[in-house]
Design a protein around this motif. Structure first.
Motif, mmCIF file in Angstrom:
data_model
loop_
_atom_site.group_PDB
_atom_site.id
_atom_site.type_symbol
_atom_site.label_atom_id
_atom_site.label_comp_id
_atom_site.label_asym_id
_atom_site.label_seq_id
_atom_site.Cartn_x
_atom_site.Cartn_y
_atom_site.Cartn_z
ATOM 1 N N ARG A 61 -9.067 -0.826 6.009
ATOM 2 C CA ARG A 61 -9.489 -2.129 5.484
ATOM 3 C C ARG A 61 -10.187 -1.951 4.133
ATOM 4 O O ARG A 61 -10.890 -0.961 3.917
ATOM 5 N N ARG A 62 -10.000 -2.951 3.274
ATOM 6 C CA ARG A 62 -10.649 -2.923 1.961
ATOM 7 C C ARG A 62 -12.157 -2.751 2.147
ATOM 8 O O ARG A 62 -12.770 -3.347 3.023
ATOM 9 N N GLY A 63 -12.741 -1.893 1.331
ATOM 10 C CA GLY A 63 -14.176 -1.620 1.415
ATOM 11 C C GLY A 63 -14.486 -0.337 2.159
ATOM 12 O O GLY A 63 -15.597 0.167 2.068
ATOM 13 N N SER A 64 -13.496 0.211 2.868
ATOM 14 C CA SER A 64 -13.731 1.449 3.614
ATOM 15 C C SER A 64 -13.398 2.667 2.753
ATOM 16 O O SER A 64 -12.670 2.577 1.754
ATOM 17 N N TRP A 81 -2.557 -3.543 -8.717
ATOM 18 C CA TRP A 81 -2.648 -4.792 -7.964
ATOM 19 C C TRP A 81 -2.997 -4.616 -6.489
ATOM 20 O O TRP A 81 -3.527 -5.520 -5.863
ATOM 21 N N ALA A 82 -2.720 -3.470 -5.880
ATOM 22 C CA ALA A 82 -2.826 -3.308 -4.426
ATOM 23 C C ALA A 82 -4.258 -3.352 -3.895
ATOM 24 O O ALA A 82 -4.478 -3.683 -2.730
ATOM 25 N N GLY A 83 -5.229 -3.058 -4.729
ATOM 26 C CA GLY A 83 -6.615 -3.004 -4.272
ATOM 27 C C GLY A 83 -7.203 -4.328 -3.842
ATOM 28 O O GLY A 83 -8.230 -4.364 -3.171
ATOM 29 N N SER A 84 -6.551 -5.432 -4.174
ATOM 30 C CA SER A 84 -7.085 -6.736 -3.766
ATOM 31 C C SER A 84 -6.616 -7.146 -2.367
ATOM 32 O O SER A 84 -7.093 -8.137 -1.823
ATOM 33 N N ALA A 85 -5.716 -6.392 -1.778
ATOM 34 C CA ALA A 85 -5.245 -6.715 -0.422
ATOM 35 C C ALA A 85 -6.338 -6.405 0.595
ATOM 36 O O ALA A 85 -7.235 -5.591 0.355
ATOM 37 N N ALA A 86 -6.243 -7.028 1.746
ATOM 38 C CA ALA A 86 -7.252 -6.829 2.795
ATOM 39 C C ALA A 86 -7.123 -5.473 3.485
ATOM 40 O O ALA A 86 -8.106 -4.943 3.990
ATOM 41 N N ALA A 87 -5.901 -4.909 3.502
ATOM 42 C CA ALA A 87 -5.697 -3.619 4.164
ATOM 43 C C ALA A 87 -4.579 -2.846 3.487
ATOM 44 O O ALA A 87 -3.638 -3.431 2.936
ATOM 45 N N LEU A 88 -4.697 -1.539 3.544
ATOM 46 C CA LEU A 88 -3.624 -0.630 3.152
ATOM 47 C C LEU A 88 -3.206 0.121 4.410
ATOM 48 O O LEU A 88 -4.052 0.530 5.203
ATOM 49 N N VAL A 89 -1.902 0.297 4.571
ATOM 50 C CA VAL A 89 -1.371 0.973 5.749
ATOM 51 C C VAL A 89 -0.378 2.026 5.287
ATOM 52 O O VAL A 89 0.551 1.726 4.533
ATOM 53 N N VAL A 90 -0.581 3.264 5.747
ATOM 54 C CA VAL A 90 0.380 4.334 5.486
ATOM 55 C C VAL A 90 1.333 4.384 6.671
ATOM 56 O O VAL A 90 0.902 4.413 7.826
ATOM 57 N N ASN A 91 2.631 4.388 6.387
ATOM 58 C CA ASN A 91 3.666 4.442 7.413
ATOM 59 C C ASN A 91 4.204 5.869 7.489
ATOM 60 O O ASN A 91 4.687 6.397 6.492
ATOM 61 N N LEU A 92 4.104 6.467 8.666
ATOM 62 C CA LEU A 92 4.510 7.861 8.845
ATOM 63 C C LEU A 92 5.636 7.977 9.865
ATOM 64 O O LEU A 92 5.629 7.282 10.887
ATOM 65 N N ALA A 93 6.576 8.871 9.603
ATOM 66 C CA ALA A 93 7.685 9.138 10.515
ATOM 67 C C ALA A 93 7.497 10.512 11.142
ATOM 68 O O ALA A 93 7.205 11.482 10.440
ATOM 69 N N GLU A 94 7.673 10.578 12.452
ATOM 70 C CA GLU A 94 7.621 11.857 13.168
ATOM 71 C C GLU A 94 8.996 12.508 13.035
ATOM 72 O O GLU A 94 9.908 12.240 13.799
#
Length: 191
Positions: A61-64, A81-94
């Protein structure tokens, strides 16, 4: 129908026609504690080869501190631009099982999970934008990612902001008409 609704050549679900990937996110919007539960539940129920479910996520979440760590790995264009979003999510593949067997379909299955997530997010009034421009090795190192997992993409999630907050040429791209290849051009062969 909004200006951002896709003009399709055949009927599709409204949620699919209305879904788009903005760059303008509301920097004042925050996600309450279980706000993303539904979107990850949708990802959880995506189909996968042999029910392997080869997807994992890093959610920040933004702020963490984790948000800043992920943001710092983004390519300059995305970082603008991405820093204004509420969350960033990294998508990982096994990509490899615990036993060391390759899972060549893992990235495809992750894509299905993220597609389900993005449609559910739109249905819940959230917006998602996926990005490939980030430092995969830096993500893996920062979060001590098991080598069986490959960071494939990063997505931003949040509420829609105003295109006016974006610098040019991002503002211009934000309001440009949506386009796609003609449907017939997608087929290599078809009977």
């Amino acid at each position: 129908m909004s200006l951002r609704t896709a003009h399709t050549s055949a009927p599709v679900l409204d949620t699919l026609a209305e879904r788009w990937s903005p760059r303008a996110f509301d920097a004042a919007h925050t996600l309450p504690e279980n706000a993303l539960r539904g979107v990850f539940e949708a990802a959880r129920w995506a189909p996968s080869a042999n029910n392997s479910q080869p997807w994992r996520f890093i959610v920040a979440r933004r702020g963490s501190e984790s948000f800043t760590t992920i943001e710092d790995t983004l390519a300059g264009f995305n970082r603008a631009w991405a820093g204004s979003a509420a969350a960033l999510v990294v998508n990982l593949a096994e990509v490899t099982t615990e036993a060391g067997d390759p899972q060549p379909w893992a990235e495809y299955d992750l894509g299905q999970a993220v597609a389900h997530l993005s449609v559910q997010a739109h249905a819940e009034g959230l917006y998602v934008h996926q990005m490939g421009g980030f430092d995969r090795e830096a993500i893996s190192a920062a979060f001590s990612v098991d080598p069986r997992f490959r960071p494939v993409s990063v997505m931003v999630i949040g509420a829609l902001g105003s295109a006016d907050q974006l610098p040019e040429p991002l503002r211009e791209r934000e309001v440009a008409p949506r386009t796609r290849f003609d449907l017939e051009s997608l087929f290599i062969a078809r009977d």
